[in-house]
Design a protein around this motif. Structure first.
Motif, PDB file in Angstrom:
ATOM      1  N   LEU A  65      41.898  34.987  48.081  1.00 58.46           N
ATOM      2  CA  LEU A  65      41.680  35.064  46.644  1.00 58.46           C
ATOM      3  C   LEU A  65      40.395  34.340  46.243  1.00 58.46           C
ATOM      4  CD1 LEU A  65      43.778  36.373  44.744  1.00 58.46           C
ATOM      5  CD2 LEU A  65      44.309  34.074  43.953  1.00 58.46           C
ATOM      6  N   THR A 119      37.329  36.303  47.102  1.00 63.46           N
ATOM      7  CA  THR A 119      37.248  37.671  46.604  1.00 63.46           C
ATOM      8  C   THR A 119      35.800  38.143  46.510  1.00 63.46           C
ATOM      9  OG1 THR A 119      39.241  37.356  45.334  1.00 63.46           O
ATOM     10  CG2 THR A 119      37.861  39.198  44.702  1.00 63.46           C
ATOM     11  N   ARG A 138      45.408  42.727  51.059  1.00 66.44           N
ATOM     12  CA  ARG A 138      44.781  42.430  49.780  1.00 66.44           C
ATOM     13  C   ARG A 138      43.258  42.375  49.922  1.00 66.44           C
ATOM     14  NH1 ARG A 138      44.953  39.933  44.614  1.00 66.44           N
ATOM     15  NH2 ARG A 138      42.795  39.309  44.426  1.00 66.44           N
ATOM     16  N   ALA A 139      42.815  41.753  50.996  1.00 62.49           N
ATOM     17  CA  ALA A 139      41.375  41.611  51.202  1.00 62.49           C
ATOM     18  C   ALA A 139      40.729  42.978  51.317  1.00 62.49           C
ATOM     19  CB  ALA A 139      41.111  40.788  52.453  1.00 62.49           C
ATOM     20  N   ILE A 176      40.103  44.816  48.041  1.00 59.70           N
ATOM     21  CA  ILE A 176      39.101  44.306  47.088  1.00 59.70           C
ATOM     22  C   ILE A 176      37.974  45.336  46.964  1.00 59.70           C
ATOM     23  CG2 ILE A 176      37.325  42.534  46.756  1.00 59.70           C
ATOM     24  CD1 ILE A 176      39.255  40.560  48.147  1.00 59.70           C
ATOM     25  N   ARG A 223      33.365  44.083  42.766  1.00 59.41           N
ATOM     26  CA  ARG A 223      33.789  42.778  42.264  1.00 59.41           C
ATOM     27  C   ARG A 223      32.766  41.689  42.579  1.00 59.41           C
ATOM     28  NH1 ARG A 223      39.340  41.911  41.772  1.00 59.41           N
ATOM     29  NH2 ARG A 223      38.757  39.816  41.104  1.00 59.41           N
TER      30      ARG A 223
END
Lengths: 236, 878
Positions: free
Chosen positions: B783, B786, B867-868, B871, B875
């Motif tokens: 996180l 990110t 999750r990575a 991304i 972003r």
């Protein structure tokens, strides 16, 4: 009620000895509550650092800050919090609203667990009305546009009826039209609440609306101009 | 404040869900484990009570009767039958006077007696010469032991059966009766007991068939019968001098000996039909001249009849004839005699780590004063595994006589002693020990293993249990003052094995030792342990090979109890440590992810104390939730087993959980001080600061440096993974590798099977919590990066490389945890077991210690890596 803030020989450096960055270099300045003062300069000129030191968010490496006669370098962190809470309202470039809280909750956040002589909720509603968000009381930050978020942030800055409002690039993330509206709002607030405003910006056009413009470069003040002479003059 | 926190949670449901899952895991884990450990403790105690409980707590034996094997804490289950007195009645009185001694039941093994019993009859169909072959056969499960004789009978051939010369002249008996009764000889064990104490100890009075148990009105008489001074008898050349004791007896209605008696009647096929007197005379002359029996042996025979009596029938006959008062003159002949063992290397150490060999006394000869010295292997004893012991001498003339006053039968199966057939504890006086024939003399397995039982051989390797019981008074008359072989003691207030019972028994045993100088051993909580015993070659008999016998491992349940308590304490401590780490981590992560938020709050004038208050309240709310759930679960568990889980204990657990959550929030709330409100002014850089270790030139070094730059928080996950892993190793070693207490005895095996799995559930739970902890940490790392990851994607990194990077991070964390775990488990293992680990065990230790954490680390990294990968590259450009 602090009428003036005085900085004496403020130097601020970051980093360790071999990679030292000097953000502010021996700055002395006196700010008056009656003014809308803007600080301008290119990025890295030290204007945000100056604002942090004025707003007690940071301590200077060298030099002293006086709120009227009070040397705030000598007071403890908790008292500084108190001081910020009662006397200073912050507005940030990235708004920094708490994402989990609604607009009105964000406005009330500084007064959380604090007793006030006035009704907090009524006051918060009034302020949101003032910034033109009376219909967005219970909206979450994610449901608001940038300009609206900044208005909430302004309302938050005003909730504790501060003597000073410190705004760090309040329009930096906004488009021109919105920026103008925000500045107009700040001017209006200035009129209504008679609080001192310190505005950091790199937008020269915006800064022109101030009573006093302080220009900075490489951690030093290179110009200090008073624009509107209708107001009471202050001499450094 | 609470409203604030709740609304916070309400608006971040994902995070809240994660919190709840963690809370549920911890609460259910803790409560179920604590509940289980309580009921498992109950399980252990129950099984000890029901299945392995000896009827007595302490056994007192004469000093000097300890066998070599007792150095290993092992007692021959049959030891009581081999003790020939040695404890005086004074000692017994002293023992009875000791406080807390509730029952002190003496037993006196008086020895063996033989009786002649009629087991059947045969019919001669017509006149002629008959051959009767009588065979008494016993089987110990391995082979037959037979003892028989052949006799010739002349039926209805005009011989006078009262003429004793016939047998010596012709080598045959004469019979005029059509029916011939058959006689067999049986040897059984006689013991003296104290009727009142025995009734209390095992309920012997309840096990008698009818209503006639020993009573005070039963009289014991003793007289000396001697030929000395009686001229008439001396003139006849008789020399005897013995004590005759008349005493009440009860007899076991169950025979543990596997035997039968057989008689075959055959008619000799003679050339003559012996019809005329001349024929008979001629034949008898022929017989006399040609060698009697040897001559008869040369004739063909024709089978007439076979009579066979089984064990049951034989025992029934014995009882019937006893009850009718058929036996007035039981000669107590052989004395009990112990076996001698020596430790030998086990042929299969993996299966039986302890093996003994019976050491039979060499060249046993008997010395009869005034008569010849010589080998007595001719005597009827099949095999002499024990030292021969007799009352006086083998000539019977001085051996004491018992005239039994038969009262009743008793059924040893109805005694209130442990009788689980699968797990029988053989330490009882009333049960014949059994064994299994596992290996033959050449160490080859016997397949399937055969059950081995005792024979009536007084000097055999397994001893039968007493068939005839008489009173201690009789024993005193027969054997004198030191007639008592052993005293079995029950201590008041001791019901189940456990530390309190143990210390009480220790105290009583110690007092017995110091008061009487006798051996006192605690038998409560013993367990059968399979021991391999070599039955050596003895006399003319080859070695039988090896039998497996359940021996008594003393103090076993205490050891297991301790082990189990240690195991559970370890498990609970580990789980709690992991829980603390989890709570700590979640609090830390919650803090880290909200650092900016806190900076804003500080900027708008919140005091540190207010933020601290917020963090603590938040943590305590979750803690309260967890405690509530735990409380409910424990209450439900308590319904099933109210005694084991006291309210007080539940409250303690609840307090502990609250404490975890309080302590977990302390560090983050301390960190609040370090947040500078100035941070809100910063325009998030890609990487703020970071420690570096070597150059970053690939995915591996990138993952490595990512870990190092956040080393404090990663240390937490390292500990969270390594702790349960180290504990897992410990349990694996205790259970399997080091042949710890658990798996050597049957009780341990049972306990391990019953409840050992709980250990592993707990470890797995710990590991799951470790996965959650690590996953949260890696998630937070991702996180925070990110923008960095988005940048990598913008720069053209493919998804596999991103996966790789995050997964590697998890794997490296696991590897480090593994290395920490190795040191941890080595520390614990060498503390517990010294340096006795073999190379193979080391290899396992290292493999498990590295393998599991890496897997845990990889698992933890799966969700963060997804999750990575998700991304979006833009972003990074925001």
């Amino acid at each position: 009620m602090y009428k003036q803030i005085q900085l004496n020989g403020i130097t601020k450096t970051y980093g360790k000895q071999n990679v030292k960055t000097v953000a502010l270099n021996d700055i002395s300045i006196r700010l008056h509550k009656n003014n809308l003062t803007s600080i301008v300069g290119s990025s890295g000129s030290g204007k945000s650092t100056l604002l942090s030191i004025v707003g007690t968010l940071e301590k200077p490496t060298k030099g002293t800050v006086y709120y009227d006669e009070k040397n705030i370098s000598e007071i403890r962190a908790n008292q500084l919090s108190e001081l910020r809470n009662i006397h200073i309202g912050f507005i940030f470039q990235q708004f920094h609203l708490l994402p989990a809280l609604t607009a009105i909750e964000n406005v009330l956040a500084p007064l959380f667990h604090r007793k006030t002589s006035y009704n907090k909720n009524t006051k918060a509603k009034e302020l949101l009305e003032l910034v033109g968000l009376s219909d967005k009381l219970h909206a979450l930050p994610s449901q608001l546009s940038g300009g609206q978020q900044q208005r909430v942030a302004i309302a938050r800055a005003l909730i504790a009826e501060p003597d000073w409002i410190l705004a760090d690039e309040p329009t930096g993330n906004l488009d021109t039209e919105t920026s103008e509206k925000i500045i107009a709002l700040l001017m209006e607030i200035k009129q209504q609440t008679a609080c001192g405003i310190l505005l950091v910006t790199h937008d020269i056009a915006l800064s022109r609306q101030a009573d006093r413009i302080i220009e900075m470069k490489d951690g030093q003040i290179i110009a200090d101009t008073r624009i509107n002479n209708n107001l009471v003059q202050t001499n450094d | 404040m609470i409203k604030w926190i709740v609304s916070h949670w309400k608006r971040d449901t994902g995070k809240f869900a994660l919190l709840v899952i963690g809370a549920l895991l911890i609460s259910s884990g803790l409560s179920i484990l604590i509940g289980l450990s309580e009921s498992s403790k109950g399980t252990i105690v129950n099984s000890l009570e029901k299945k392995w409980n000896a009827s007595y707590d302490i056994v007192v034996r004469p000093s000097g009767t300890k066998s070599e094997t007792e150095k290993d804490g092992l007692i021959d289950p049959n030891y009581l039958s081999g003790l020939q007195g040695g404890i005086s009645f004074d000692d017994l009185d002293k023992i009875k006077e000791i406080d807390d001694v509730e029952i002190a039941a003496p037993i006196s093994i008086l020895g063996f007696s033989s009786i002649i019993e009629i087991f059947g009859e045969v019919h001669f169909p017509e006149s002629g010469i008959y051959k009767i072959t009588t065979n008494y056969v016993e089987n110990d499960g391995v082979r037959d032991y037979s003892d028989g004789y052949t006799a010739y009978y002349g039926f209805d051939i005009g011989l006078n059966h009262e003429d004793m010369d016939i047998i010596s002249r012709y080598g045959l008996f004469a019979s005029t009766e059509e029916n011939l009764e058959l006689h067999g000889s049986f040897t059984f064990l006689v013991a003296g007991i104290d009727p009142a104490e025995e009734a209390q100890l095992v309920g012997l009075d309840e096990a008698v068939d009818g209503s006639r148990y020993f009573s005070d009105s039963d009289k014991v008489h003793s007289i000396n019968e001697t030929s000395q001074g009686d001229e008439e008898l001396e003139e006849l050349g008789l020399d005897f001098n013995y004590k005759r004791v008349t005493a009440p007896v009860i007899m076991s209605n169950f025979s543990f000996v596997n035997n039968y008696q057989e008689a075959i009647l055959e008619k000799l096929d003679l050339e003559t039909d012996l019809e005329s007197e001349e024929d008979i005379k001629e034949f008898l002359t022929e017989l006399e001249q040609n060698g009697k029996e040897d001559y008869l042996d040369t004739f063909e025979t024709e089978p007439v009849e076979t009579v066979k009596a089984t064990s049951e029938e034989l025992h029934e006959n014995l009882l019937e004839q006893s009850s009718l008062g058929a036996y007035r003159d039981l000669i107590l002949y052989e004395k009990p005699s112990p076996l001698t063992y020596k430790a030998v290397p086990s042929p299969f150490p993996e299966r039986w780590n302890i093996a003994y060999e019976i050491v039979p006394p060499a060249n046993q000869t008997v010395n009869i004063p005034g008569e010849k010295n010589g080998d007595i292997s001719d005597y009827t004893y099949y095999t002499k595994y024990r030292e021969l012991a007799f009352y006086d001498d083998p000539s019977l003339s001085r051996a004491p006589r018992l005239t039994p006053d038969f009262l009743d039968y008793y059924d040893p199966r109805q005694l209130s002693i442990s009788s689980d057939p699968v797990t029988e504890l053989p330490m009882e006086t009333y049960r014949t020990p059994t064994a299994k024939h596992m290996l033959d003399a050449s160490n080859s397995p016997v397949n399937p293993p055969k059950q081995v039982t005792a024979t009536s051989n007084p000097f055999g390797y397994l001893m039968q249990s007493p068939t005839m019981l008489t009173t201690m008074e009789a024993a005193r008359k027969i054997m004198g003052e030191e007639a008592i072989s052993a005293v079995r003691i029950k201590v008041s207030g001791v019901n189940s094995p456990g530390p309190e019972s143990q210390s009480k028994l220790e105290a009583v045993a110690q007092e017995i030792r110091s008061e009487t100088g006798l051996e006192a051993d605690i038998t409560l909580g013993s367990s059968p342990q399979p021991v391999l015993i070599k039955i050596p070659s003895v006399d003319d008999l080859d070695s039988l090979g090896w039998v497996e016998q359940p021996w008594i491992k003393t103090g076993e349940s205490i050891a297991i109890y301790d082990e189990a308590v240690l195991g559970y304490s370890g498990i609970i401590i580990c789980l709690m440590a992991v829980a603390i780490m989890y709570v700590f981590t979640t609090n830390l992560i919650a803090f880290l992810s909200r650092k900016k938020e806190f900076a804003v709050l500080k900027a708008v004038g919140w005091r540190n104390s207010k933020l601290r208050h917020l963090l603590l309240t938040e943590s305590m709310l979750i803690g309260g939730f967890v405690s509530f759930l735990t409380f409910i679960v424990l209450l439900i568990l308590r319904q099933e087993n109210p005694e084991s889980l006291s309210i007080w204990r539940i409250c303690l657990i609840i307090c502990f959980i609250l404490l975890i959550y309080f302590v977990g929030a302390l560090y983050p709330s301390y960190l609040v001080h370090n947040i500078s409100p100035h941070q809100v002014m910063k325009q998030g850089e890609v990487s703020a600061k970071g420690a570096r270790f070597g150059r970053t030139n690939g995915v591996v070094s990138l993952a490595r440096n990512n870990l190092i730059s956040r080393w404090t928080r990663n240390l937490v996950s390292v500990l969270a993974i390594s702790l349960p892993t180290a504990l897992l190793i410990l349990f694996l070693f205790v259970s399997f590798q080091l042949n710890g207490v658990m798996y050597t005895s049957w009780l341990g095996e049972y306990v391990a099977l019953e409840i050992g799995s709980m250990h592993y559930y707990a470890i797995i739970l710990s590991l799951i919590i470790a996965i959650m902890t690590t996953a949260e940490l890696i998630w937070q790392n991702v996180l925070e990066r990110t923008r960095e990851i988005a940048l990598f994607k913008a720069l053209g990194w493919g998804n596999p490389r991103i996966y790789m990077m995050v997964l590697l991070e998890g794997a490296i964390l696991g590897l480090i945890s593994g290395i920490v775990g190795i040191f941890l488990s080595i520390g614990i293992l060498s503390y517990l077991y010294g340096d006795s680990l073999s190379f193979g065990q080391w290899l396992w230790l290292v493999l498990i210690n590295v393998g599991i954490p890496v897997v845990v680390g990889l698992f933890s990294a799966v969700f963060p890596s997804i999750r990575a990968v998700n991304i979006e590259p833009y972003r990074g450009l925001e």
